[in-house]
Design a protein around this motif. Structure first.
Motif, mmCIF file in Angstrom:
data_model
loop_
_atom_site.group_PDB
_atom_site.id
_atom_site.type_symbol
_atom_site.label_atom_id
_atom_site.label_comp_id
_atom_site.label_asym_id
_atom_site.label_seq_id
_atom_site.Cartn_x
_atom_site.Cartn_y
_atom_site.Cartn_z
ATOM 1 N N UNK A 54 -0.447 0.710 -1.316
ATOM 2 C CA UNK A 54 -1.388 1.484 -2.136
ATOM 3 C C UNK A 54 -2.435 0.590 -2.796
ATOM 4 N N UNK A 55 -2.142 -0.702 -2.912
ATOM 5 C CA UNK A 55 -3.041 -1.611 -3.637
ATOM 6 C C UNK A 55 -3.787 -2.580 -2.703
ATOM 7 N N UNK A 56 -3.674 -2.355 -1.390
ATOM 8 C CA UNK A 56 -4.174 -3.341 -0.415
ATOM 9 C C UNK A 56 -5.658 -3.652 -0.544
ATOM 10 N N UNK A 57 -6.442 -2.671 -1.018
ATOM 11 C CA UNK A 57 -7.890 -2.900 -1.090
ATOM 12 C C UNK A 57 -8.235 -4.004 -2.086
ATOM 13 N N UNK A 58 -7.381 -4.209 -3.064
ATOM 14 C CA UNK A 58 -7.683 -5.237 -4.068
ATOM 15 C C UNK A 58 -7.528 -6.633 -3.438
ATOM 16 N N UNK A 59 -6.361 -6.879 -2.869
ATOM 17 C CA UNK A 59 -6.136 -8.206 -2.276
ATOM 18 C C UNK A 59 -7.155 -8.497 -1.180
ATOM 19 N N UNK A 60 -7.372 -7.518 -0.289
ATOM 20 C CA UNK A 60 -8.284 -7.750 0.837
ATOM 21 C C UNK A 60 -9.721 -7.925 0.340
ATOM 22 N N UNK A 61 -10.160 -7.036 -0.539
ATOM 23 C CA UNK A 61 -11.546 -7.100 -1.024
ATOM 24 C C UNK A 61 -11.846 -8.394 -1.759
ATOM 25 N N UNK A 218 -9.259 1.245 -5.170
ATOM 26 C CA UNK A 218 -8.874 1.799 -3.869
ATOM 27 C C UNK A 218 -10.079 1.880 -2.932
ATOM 28 N N UNK A 219 -11.188 1.313 -3.376
ATOM 29 C CA UNK A 219 -12.402 1.277 -2.571
ATOM 30 C C UNK A 219 -12.661 -0.187 -2.208
ATOM 31 N N UNK A 220 -12.272 -0.537 -0.985
ATOM 32 C CA UNK A 220 -12.277 -1.962 -0.609
ATOM 33 C C UNK A 220 -13.679 -2.581 -0.699
ATOM 34 N N UNK A 221 -14.702 -1.798 -0.374
ATOM 35 C CA UNK A 221 -16.058 -2.365 -0.433
ATOM 36 C C UNK A 221 -16.498 -2.582 -1.884
#
Ligand SMILES: Cc1ncc(C[n+]2csc(CCOP(=O)(O)OP(=O)(O)O)c2C)c(N)n1
Length: 338
Positions: A54-61, A218-221
Protein backbone atom coordinates in the motif's frame (compact mmCIF):
# COMPACT_ATOMS: atom_id res chain seq x y z
CA UNK A 1 -2.38 15.53 9.35
CA UNK A 2 -5.18 17.84 8.34
CA UNK A 3 -4.31 18.78 4.79
CA UNK A 4 -2.90 17.08 1.74
CA UNK A 5 -1.73 19.30 -1.05
CA UNK A 6 0.28 18.35 -4.08
CA UNK A 7 3.40 20.31 -4.78
CA UNK A 8 4.10 21.72 -8.24
CA UNK A 9 6.59 19.80 -10.35
CA UNK A 10 10.23 20.50 -9.65
CA UNK A 11 11.07 20.56 -13.34
CA UNK A 12 10.87 18.00 -16.06
CA UNK A 13 7.79 15.82 -16.41
CA UNK A 14 8.15 12.09 -15.93
CA UNK A 15 9.31 10.50 -19.18
CA UNK A 16 7.62 7.31 -20.48
CA UNK A 17 10.77 5.37 -19.65
CA UNK A 18 10.83 6.71 -16.10
CA UNK A 19 7.12 5.95 -15.72
CA UNK A 20 7.65 2.33 -16.61
CA UNK A 21 10.62 2.12 -14.25
CA UNK A 22 8.53 3.56 -11.40
CA UNK A 23 5.75 1.09 -12.13
CA UNK A 24 8.14 -1.85 -12.24
CA UNK A 25 9.82 -0.89 -8.98
CA UNK A 26 6.48 -0.63 -7.17
CA UNK A 27 5.34 -3.94 -8.61
CA UNK A 28 8.56 -5.67 -7.54
CA UNK A 29 8.07 -4.51 -3.95
CA UNK A 30 4.43 -5.65 -3.99
CA UNK A 31 5.09 -9.09 -5.48
CA UNK A 32 8.06 -9.80 -3.19
CA UNK A 33 5.94 -8.98 -0.17
CA UNK A 34 2.94 -10.95 -1.41
CA UNK A 35 5.25 -13.96 -1.52
CA UNK A 36 6.45 -13.25 2.02
CA UNK A 37 2.87 -12.84 3.17
CA UNK A 38 1.88 -16.20 1.65
CA UNK A 39 4.86 -17.91 3.29
CA UNK A 40 4.01 -16.32 6.63
CA UNK A 41 0.40 -17.50 6.31
CA UNK A 42 1.66 -21.00 5.54
CA UNK A 43 3.60 -20.87 8.80
CA UNK A 44 6.97 -21.46 7.16
CA UNK A 45 8.60 -18.01 7.25
CA UNK A 46 10.99 -17.55 10.17
CA UNK A 47 10.63 -14.38 12.23
CA UNK A 48 8.34 -11.38 12.00
CA UNK A 49 7.73 -9.31 8.88
CA UNK A 50 6.21 -5.83 8.72
CA UNK A 51 4.83 -5.45 5.23
CA UNK A 52 4.84 -2.27 3.16
CA UNK A 53 1.88 -3.19 0.93
CA UNK A 54 0.00 0.00 0.00
CA UNK A 55 2.97 2.33 0.56
CA UNK A 56 5.10 1.37 -2.48
CA UNK A 57 4.73 4.74 -4.21
CA UNK A 58 6.71 6.43 -1.46
CA UNK A 59 9.79 4.23 -1.62
CA UNK A 60 9.78 4.07 -5.42
CA UNK A 61 9.06 7.77 -5.97
CA UNK A 62 11.79 8.85 -3.56
CA UNK A 63 14.53 6.32 -4.29
CA UNK A 64 14.28 6.61 -8.05
CA UNK A 65 15.49 10.20 -7.68
CA UNK A 66 18.64 9.02 -5.90
CA UNK A 67 22.03 7.77 -7.02
CA UNK A 68 23.65 4.59 -5.70
CA UNK A 69 26.03 6.82 -3.77
CA UNK A 70 23.24 8.67 -1.95
CA UNK A 71 22.34 7.32 1.49
CA UNK A 72 19.03 6.17 2.87
CA UNK A 73 18.01 5.05 6.33
CA UNK A 74 14.97 2.86 6.69
CA UNK A 75 12.60 1.49 9.33
CA UNK A 76 11.23 -1.82 10.64
CA UNK A 77 9.01 -1.71 7.49
CA UNK A 78 12.05 -1.65 5.25
CA UNK A 79 11.73 -4.13 2.35
CA UNK A 80 10.30 -1.47 0.05
CA UNK A 81 13.08 1.01 0.74
CA UNK A 82 15.72 -1.68 0.20
CA UNK A 83 14.31 -2.79 -3.16
CA UNK A 84 13.51 0.71 -4.35
CA UNK A 85 17.10 1.83 -3.70
CA UNK A 86 18.37 -1.02 -5.88
CA UNK A 87 18.99 -3.67 -3.24
CA UNK A 88 19.25 -7.20 -4.63
CA UNK A 89 15.96 -9.16 -4.34
CA UNK A 90 17.78 -12.49 -3.98
CA UNK A 91 19.95 -11.45 -1.09
CA UNK A 92 17.02 -9.69 0.59
CA UNK A 93 14.89 -12.82 0.36
CA UNK A 94 17.75 -14.99 1.64
CA UNK A 95 18.30 -12.56 4.53
CA UNK A 96 14.66 -12.77 5.57
CA UNK A 97 14.90 -16.56 5.45
CA UNK A 98 18.03 -16.50 7.63
CA UNK A 99 20.37 -17.87 4.97
CA UNK A 100 24.17 -17.58 4.63
CA UNK A 101 23.71 -15.86 1.27
CA UNK A 102 21.57 -13.12 2.82
CA UNK A 103 22.68 -9.53 2.43
CA UNK A 104 23.76 -9.56 6.12
CA UNK A 105 24.77 -13.23 6.03
CA UNK A 106 21.41 -14.14 7.54
CA UNK A 107 22.32 -12.45 10.83
CA UNK A 108 19.93 -9.49 10.54
CA UNK A 109 16.65 -10.72 9.10
CA UNK A 110 13.79 -8.61 7.83
CA UNK A 111 14.33 -5.65 10.15
CA UNK A 112 18.02 -5.19 9.36
CA UNK A 113 18.38 -5.46 5.59
CA UNK A 114 21.28 -3.19 4.63
CA UNK A 115 23.71 -2.76 1.75
CA UNK A 116 26.18 0.09 2.01
CA UNK A 117 27.35 -0.49 -1.55
CA UNK A 118 23.88 0.70 -2.63
CA UNK A 119 23.76 3.46 -0.04
CA UNK A 120 21.31 1.53 2.14
CA UNK A 121 22.34 2.16 5.73
CA UNK A 122 19.81 -0.30 6.97
CA UNK A 123 16.34 -1.06 8.14
CA UNK A 124 16.02 -0.65 11.89
CA UNK A 125 14.01 -2.37 14.61
CA UNK A 126 14.31 0.71 16.81
CA UNK A 127 11.53 3.15 15.98
CA UNK A 128 13.23 6.45 15.17
CA UNK A 129 16.61 4.70 15.02
CA UNK A 130 17.30 6.11 11.57
CA UNK A 131 17.15 9.81 12.49
CA UNK A 132 20.58 10.13 14.06
CA UNK A 133 22.20 7.70 11.60
CA UNK A 134 20.91 9.73 8.65
CA UNK A 135 21.85 13.05 10.24
CA UNK A 136 25.35 11.72 10.93
CA UNK A 137 25.68 10.50 7.33
CA UNK A 138 24.58 13.92 6.05
CA UNK A 139 27.05 15.63 8.41
CA UNK A 140 29.76 13.40 6.94
CA UNK A 141 28.79 14.55 3.45
CA UNK A 142 28.91 18.18 4.53
CA UNK A 143 32.42 17.74 5.92
CA UNK A 144 33.79 15.70 3.02
CA UNK A 145 31.87 17.65 0.34
CA UNK A 146 31.11 14.34 -1.39
CA UNK A 147 27.89 15.67 -2.96
CA UNK A 148 25.73 12.88 -1.56
CA UNK A 149 22.16 13.42 -0.46
CA UNK A 150 20.75 11.45 2.47
CA UNK A 151 17.11 10.43 2.79
CA UNK A 152 15.71 9.48 6.18
CA UNK A 153 12.47 7.45 5.93
CA UNK A 154 10.33 7.30 9.06
CA UNK A 155 6.73 6.74 10.16
CA UNK A 156 4.30 9.12 11.79
CA UNK A 157 4.78 7.19 15.05
CA UNK A 158 8.55 7.72 14.95
CA UNK A 159 7.98 11.46 14.64
CA UNK A 160 7.11 11.43 18.36
CA UNK A 161 10.61 10.33 19.34
CA UNK A 162 12.61 13.19 20.86
CA UNK A 163 15.62 12.51 18.63
CA UNK A 164 13.52 13.71 15.67
CA UNK A 165 13.58 17.27 17.07
CA UNK A 166 17.32 17.11 17.74
CA UNK A 167 17.99 15.99 14.18
CA UNK A 168 15.70 18.60 12.63
CA UNK A 169 17.48 21.21 14.73
CA UNK A 170 21.09 20.41 13.83
CA UNK A 171 20.21 19.62 10.22
CA UNK A 172 18.69 23.06 9.81
CA UNK A 173 21.39 24.83 11.80
CA UNK A 174 24.24 23.25 9.84
CA UNK A 175 22.37 23.14 6.50
CA UNK A 176 22.85 19.40 6.16
CA UNK A 177 22.10 17.68 2.81
CA UNK A 178 19.25 15.57 4.15
CA UNK A 179 15.64 14.94 3.17
CA UNK A 180 13.33 13.72 5.94
CA UNK A 181 10.53 11.60 4.46
CA UNK A 182 7.61 10.98 6.80
CA UNK A 183 5.37 8.12 5.65
CA UNK A 184 2.12 9.09 7.31
CA UNK A 185 0.23 5.81 7.14
CA UNK A 186 -2.19 6.75 9.95
CA UNK A 187 -1.13 4.12 12.47
CA UNK A 188 1.44 3.52 15.14
CA UNK A 189 1.13 -0.24 15.65
CA UNK A 190 -2.55 -0.62 16.70
CA UNK A 191 -3.15 3.00 17.61
CA UNK A 192 -4.50 5.71 15.34
CA UNK A 193 -2.07 8.55 14.73
CA UNK A 194 -4.47 11.17 16.10
CA UNK A 195 -4.51 9.38 19.48
CA UNK A 196 -0.76 9.78 19.96
CA UNK A 197 0.28 12.67 17.73
CA UNK A 198 -0.73 16.27 18.24
CA UNK A 199 -0.93 18.75 15.38
CA UNK A 200 0.53 18.37 11.91
CA UNK A 201 3.91 16.66 11.91
CA UNK A 202 4.95 18.88 9.00
CA UNK A 203 4.70 21.89 11.33
CA UNK A 204 7.51 20.42 13.41
CA UNK A 205 9.82 20.69 10.39
CA UNK A 206 8.51 24.16 9.48
CA UNK A 207 9.25 25.34 13.02
CA UNK A 208 12.93 24.70 12.35
CA UNK A 209 12.80 26.66 9.10
CA UNK A 210 12.94 23.50 7.00
CA UNK A 211 11.52 23.51 3.46
CA UNK A 212 8.38 21.38 3.68
CA UNK A 213 6.13 19.63 1.17
CA UNK A 214 3.02 17.54 1.86
CA UNK A 215 2.06 15.13 -0.93
CA UNK A 216 -0.32 12.34 -1.79
CA UNK A 217 1.87 9.35 -0.97
CA UNK A 218 -0.21 7.02 -3.13
CA UNK A 219 0.60 9.09 -6.21
CA UNK A 220 4.03 7.93 -7.32
CA UNK A 221 4.60 10.87 -9.68
CA UNK A 222 3.71 13.39 -6.95
CA UNK A 223 6.28 11.77 -4.65
CA UNK A 224 8.83 11.62 -7.46
CA UNK A 225 8.41 15.32 -8.28
CA UNK A 226 8.51 16.46 -4.66
CA UNK A 227 11.70 14.46 -4.20
CA UNK A 228 13.26 15.97 -7.31
CA UNK A 229 12.72 19.40 -5.82
CA UNK A 230 13.97 18.41 -2.36
CA UNK A 231 17.07 16.60 -3.60
CA UNK A 232 17.97 19.51 -5.91
CA UNK A 233 17.78 21.95 -2.96
CA UNK A 234 19.83 19.67 -0.75
CA UNK A 235 22.52 19.23 -3.43
CA UNK A 236 22.70 23.00 -3.89
CA UNK A 237 23.59 23.29 -0.20
CA UNK A 238 20.33 25.02 0.76
CA UNK A 239 19.82 22.83 3.82
CA UNK A 240 17.43 20.05 4.75
CA UNK A 241 13.98 19.36 3.31
CA UNK A 242 10.98 17.58 4.70
CA UNK A 243 8.42 15.61 2.68
CA UNK A 244 5.29 14.19 4.24
CA UNK A 245 3.62 11.51 2.16
CA UNK A 246 0.10 10.56 3.16
CA UNK A 247 -0.50 6.87 2.58
CA UNK A 248 -2.07 3.83 4.23
CA UNK A 249 -0.87 0.52 5.59
CA UNK A 250 -3.12 -2.05 3.92
CA UNK A 251 -1.75 -5.06 5.76
CA UNK A 252 -1.55 -5.42 9.52
CA UNK A 253 1.22 -3.84 11.54
CA UNK A 254 2.93 -7.19 11.15
CA UNK A 255 1.92 -10.60 9.83
CA UNK A 256 0.04 -12.59 12.54
CA UNK A 257 -1.55 -9.37 13.73
CA UNK A 258 -4.96 -11.10 13.90
CA UNK A 259 -3.68 -13.77 16.24
CA UNK A 260 -1.88 -11.15 18.31
CA UNK A 261 -5.02 -9.05 18.70
CA UNK A 262 -7.09 -12.14 19.57
CA UNK A 263 -10.30 -10.81 18.05
CA UNK A 264 -9.68 -7.17 18.98
CA UNK A 265 -9.63 -4.59 16.18
CA UNK A 266 -8.47 -1.04 15.75
CA UNK A 267 -9.90 -0.22 12.30
CA UNK A 268 -12.92 -1.12 10.24
CA UNK A 269 -12.74 -3.29 7.08
CA UNK A 270 -14.57 -0.50 5.18
CA UNK A 271 -11.70 1.87 5.83
CA UNK A 272 -9.22 -0.62 4.37
CA UNK A 273 -11.45 -1.03 1.32
CA UNK A 274 -11.60 2.74 0.82
CA UNK A 275 -7.83 2.84 0.71
CA UNK A 276 -7.60 -0.23 -1.50
CA UNK A 277 -9.53 1.81 -4.03
CA UNK A 278 -6.59 4.27 -3.98
CA UNK A 279 -4.00 1.51 -4.37
CA UNK A 280 -0.88 3.21 -5.78
CA UNK A 281 -0.09 0.43 -8.24
CA UNK A 282 -3.60 -0.10 -9.63
CA UNK A 283 -3.97 3.63 -9.89
CA UNK A 284 -0.72 4.07 -11.79
CA UNK A 285 -1.50 1.14 -14.09
CA UNK A 286 -4.81 2.79 -15.02
CA UNK A 287 -3.11 6.17 -15.47
CA UNK A 288 -0.41 4.76 -17.75
CA UNK A 289 -2.81 2.89 -20.01
CA UNK A 290 -5.38 5.68 -20.13
CA UNK A 291 -2.78 8.29 -21.05
CA UNK A 292 -1.26 6.00 -23.68
CA UNK A 293 2.15 5.93 -21.97
CA UNK A 294 1.96 2.12 -21.85
CA UNK A 295 -0.14 -0.60 -23.39
CA UNK A 296 -1.70 -3.38 -21.33
CA UNK A 297 0.66 -5.79 -23.11
CA UNK A 298 3.72 -3.77 -22.04
CA UNK A 299 2.56 -3.78 -18.43
CA UNK A 300 1.92 -7.52 -18.62
CA UNK A 301 5.47 -7.98 -19.83
CA UNK A 302 6.72 -6.05 -16.81
CA UNK A 303 4.53 -8.21 -14.60
CA UNK A 304 6.06 -11.36 -16.06
CA UNK A 305 9.59 -10.03 -15.54
CA UNK A 306 8.83 -9.13 -11.93
CA UNK A 307 7.23 -12.54 -11.37
CA UNK A 308 10.41 -14.23 -12.59
CA UNK A 309 12.58 -12.05 -10.33
CA UNK A 310 10.48 -13.04 -7.31
CA UNK A 311 10.54 -16.75 -8.25
CA UNK A 312 14.33 -16.59 -8.76
CA UNK A 313 14.80 -14.86 -5.39
CA UNK A 314 12.66 -17.49 -3.71
CA UNK A 315 14.57 -20.36 -5.32
CA UNK A 316 17.93 -18.78 -4.48
CA UNK A 317 16.90 -18.42 -0.89
CA UNK A 318 15.60 -21.99 -0.62
CA UNK A 319 18.72 -23.41 -2.28
CA UNK A 320 20.99 -21.54 0.17
CA UNK A 321 22.46 -22.90 3.40
CA UNK A 322 21.15 -21.69 6.75
CA UNK A 323 23.16 -18.93 8.42
CA UNK A 324 26.07 -19.94 10.61
CA UNK A 325 25.26 -18.88 14.21
CA UNK A 326 28.99 -18.88 15.04
CA UNK A 327 29.37 -15.84 12.81
CA UNK A 328 27.65 -13.73 15.43
CA UNK A 329 30.92 -13.64 17.41
CA UNK A 330 32.79 -12.11 14.46
CA UNK A 331 30.05 -9.77 13.34
CA UNK A 332 28.79 -8.57 16.73
CA UNK A 333 31.73 -9.05 19.08
CA UNK A 334 34.78 -8.59 16.80
CA UNK A 335 35.81 -12.22 17.17
CA UNK A 336 35.77 -12.25 20.99
CA UNK A 337 34.12 -15.24 22.65
CA UNK A 338 32.45 -15.17 26.04
C1 LIG B 1 12.09 2.61 20.41
C2 LIG B 1 10.94 1.70 20.08
N1 LIG B 1 9.76 1.87 20.71
C3 LIG B 1 8.72 1.04 20.42
C4 LIG B 1 8.88 0.03 19.50
C5 LIG B 1 7.68 -0.88 19.17
N2 LIG B 1 7.17 -0.50 17.85
C6 LIG B 1 7.51 -1.16 16.74
S1 LIG B 1 6.83 -0.52 15.36
C7 LIG B 1 6.02 0.66 16.23
C8 LIG B 1 5.12 1.64 15.52
C9 LIG B 1 5.86 2.58 14.67
O1 LIG B 1 4.94 3.40 13.98
P1 LIG B 1 5.41 4.28 12.77
O2 LIG B 1 6.70 4.94 13.08
O3 LIG B 1 4.28 5.16 12.40
O4 LIG B 1 5.72 3.23 11.62
P2 LIG B 1 4.72 2.22 10.88
O5 LIG B 1 4.72 0.95 11.69
O6 LIG B 1 3.39 2.86 10.79
O7 LIG B 1 5.36 2.00 9.56
C10 LIG B 1 6.30 0.55 17.59
C11 LIG B 1 5.76 1.44 18.64
C12 LIG B 1 10.15 -0.12 18.91
N3 LIG B 1 10.38 -1.08 18.00
N4 LIG B 1 11.15 0.75 19.17
Amino acid sequence: MTTTQSTPAAGAAVSPQQSLALYERMLLIRRMEEKLSADAAAGILPGAVHLYIGQEAVAAGVCMQLKDTDWITSTHRGHGHFLAKGGDPKSMMAEIWGKKTGICKGMGGSMHVADVTKGILGANGIVGGGFAIATGAAFGSLLSKDGRATVCFFGDGAANQGVFMECLNVSSLWKLPIVFVCEHNHFCEFTRAEQVTSGDISNRARAFGIHTQVVDGNDVEAVWKATAQAVARVRRGEGPCYIEAETYRIKGHMEFEKELLAGGKYREPEEIEQWRAKDPIDRYRAQLTKSGVATAAQLEQIGARVGKTVADADKFSHDSEPADPELVFDLMFAGQRP
